[in-house]
Scaffold this motif. Structure first.
Motif, PDB file in Angstrom:
ATOM      1  N   GLU A   1       0.796   4.118  -2.717  1.00  0.00           N
ATOM      2  CA  GLU A   1       0.886   5.665  -2.525  1.00  0.00           C
ATOM      3  C   GLU A   1       1.765   6.447  -3.036  1.00  0.00           C
ATOM      4  O   GLU A   1       1.621   7.691  -3.493  1.00  0.00           O
ATOM      5  CB  GLU A   1       0.545   5.778  -0.807  1.00  0.00           C
ATOM      6  N   ASP A   2       3.100   6.102  -2.702  1.00  0.00           N
ATOM      7  CA  ASP A   2       4.255   6.764  -3.131  1.00  0.00           C
ATOM      8  C   ASP A   2       4.228   7.112  -4.779  1.00  0.00           C
ATOM      9  O   ASP A   2       4.488   8.278  -5.306  1.00  0.00           O
ATOM     10  CB  ASP A   2       5.634   6.185  -2.769  1.00  0.00           C
TER      11      ASP A   2
ATOM     12  N   TRP B   1       0.848  -1.314   0.024  1.00  0.00           N
ATOM     13  CA  TRP B   1       0.028  -0.152   0.129  1.00  0.00           C
ATOM     14  C   TRP B   1       0.844   1.112   0.038  1.00  0.00           C
ATOM     15  O   TRP B   1       0.634   2.237  -0.675  1.00  0.00           O
ATOM     16  CB  TRP B   1      -0.959  -0.013   1.186  1.00  0.00           C
ATOM     17  N   GLU B   2       2.012   1.214   0.834  1.00  0.00           N
ATOM     18  CA  GLU B   2       2.593   2.453   0.941  1.00  0.00           C
ATOM     19  C   GLU B   2       3.478   2.775  -0.324  1.00  0.00           C
ATOM     20  O   GLU B   2       3.516   3.908  -0.750  1.00  0.00           O
ATOM     21  CB  GLU B   2       3.896   2.376   1.882  1.00  0.00           C
ATOM     22  N   GLU B   3       3.766   1.583  -1.090  1.00  0.00           N
ATOM     23  CA  GLU B   3       4.663   1.980  -2.454  1.00  0.00           C
ATOM     24  C   GLU B   3       3.713   2.506  -3.186  1.00  0.00           C
ATOM     25  O   GLU B   3       4.008   3.383  -3.969  1.00  0.00           O
ATOM     26  CB  GLU B   3       5.315   0.715  -2.679  1.00  0.00           C
TER      27      GLU B   3
END
Length: 253
Positions: A63-64, A59-61
């Motif tokens: 979002e980035d 998820w974080e990747e």
């Protein structure tokens, strides 16, 4: 969920990206696309968002990558495409219970609809994703069907077979819930046929399971066993098929 697979005239880079994507290697595919242009950043984002949906991870990747795509987007079409990916990421997070981002998903897809022209290339995918929200978050089968039909017509007109496989699948799912077995079987069979022709392995197991739900024995068991084989081959992806593909009699938590 959009794409054309591989053809004789494909760019070698896009062919490599497609082959990795279709085998659930989204991170490897994204690594081939340095985010130096809006188009590359958007494609990279789409890969990583799709990974979230299929694996419930990364998820974080995603979002980035999405923030980078939003920063590089300049035209209305590019900004609309970025908003479409934001809506899809928020939808995926909500669907998997990571966090309730339903309002964000609706808002982002509404923004995309204001930016992408009705006849624009990104419109069929947007319509499809609005159908997903209507079906799975709003629980409105009527609105979902209308959106899927618009996406289906657009995918047909734009020769986007992968998106067409998804519209077939979701229209069939609605038909099945309404007891229209023959219509559902036809739609699921078309979805499976297209995905097999494209070599879209990561999407083939779900298509096999859906078709199995409309078939009688022994065909239903044969289809599910083929789905299990692919599921194991791809390392347990899509994760949301785990329960459906548990061997008969296996204990589940």
């Amino acid at each position: 969920m959009s794409g054309n697979g591989t053809t004789a005239g494909d760019d070698p880079l896009q062919t490599a990206v497609w082959r990795l994507r279709s085998r659930a290697c989204w991170a490897d595919a994204a690594a081939l696309l340095p985010a130096v242009t809006a188009a590359a950043a958007l494609q990279r984002t789409a890969l990583l968002v799709e990974r979230c949906l299929y694996t419930e991870a990364g998820w974080e990747e995603a979002e980035d990558a999405l923030r980078t795509a939003e920063a590089l987007a300049h035209s209305d079409e590019e900004r609309g495409a970025a908003a479409c990916e934001r809506g899809y990421l928020a939808y995926s997070a909500t669907l998997h219970g990571v966090r309730d981002r339903a309002d964000e998903a609706r808002s982002a897809l509404g923004r995309a609809a204001a930016l992408i022209e009705p006849g624009g290339p990104g419109r069929p995918l947007l319509d499809f994703r609005r159908g997903l929200i209507a079906e799975n978050l709003t629980r409105s089968a009527q609105a979902a069907r209308a959106a899927y039909r618009r996406a289906h017509a657009g995918a047909t007109a734009r020769h986007d077979p992968l998106l067409l496989s998804s519209t077939w699948r979701h229209l069939a799912g609605l038909a099945l819930r309404e007891g229209e077995l023959a219509e559902a079987r036809h739609g699921f069979a078309e979805s499976l046929r297209i995905r097999e022709e494209l070599g879209y392995l990561v999407g083939t197991a779900p298509a096999l399971v859906s078709l199995a739900d409309t078939e009688e024995e022994p065909e239903a068991s044969r289809l599910r066993e083929e789905a299990r084989r692919l599921f194991r081959l791809l390392g347990g992806v899509p994760t949301w098929l785990t329960r459906q593909l548990a061997p008969p009699g296996a204990a589940t938590a």
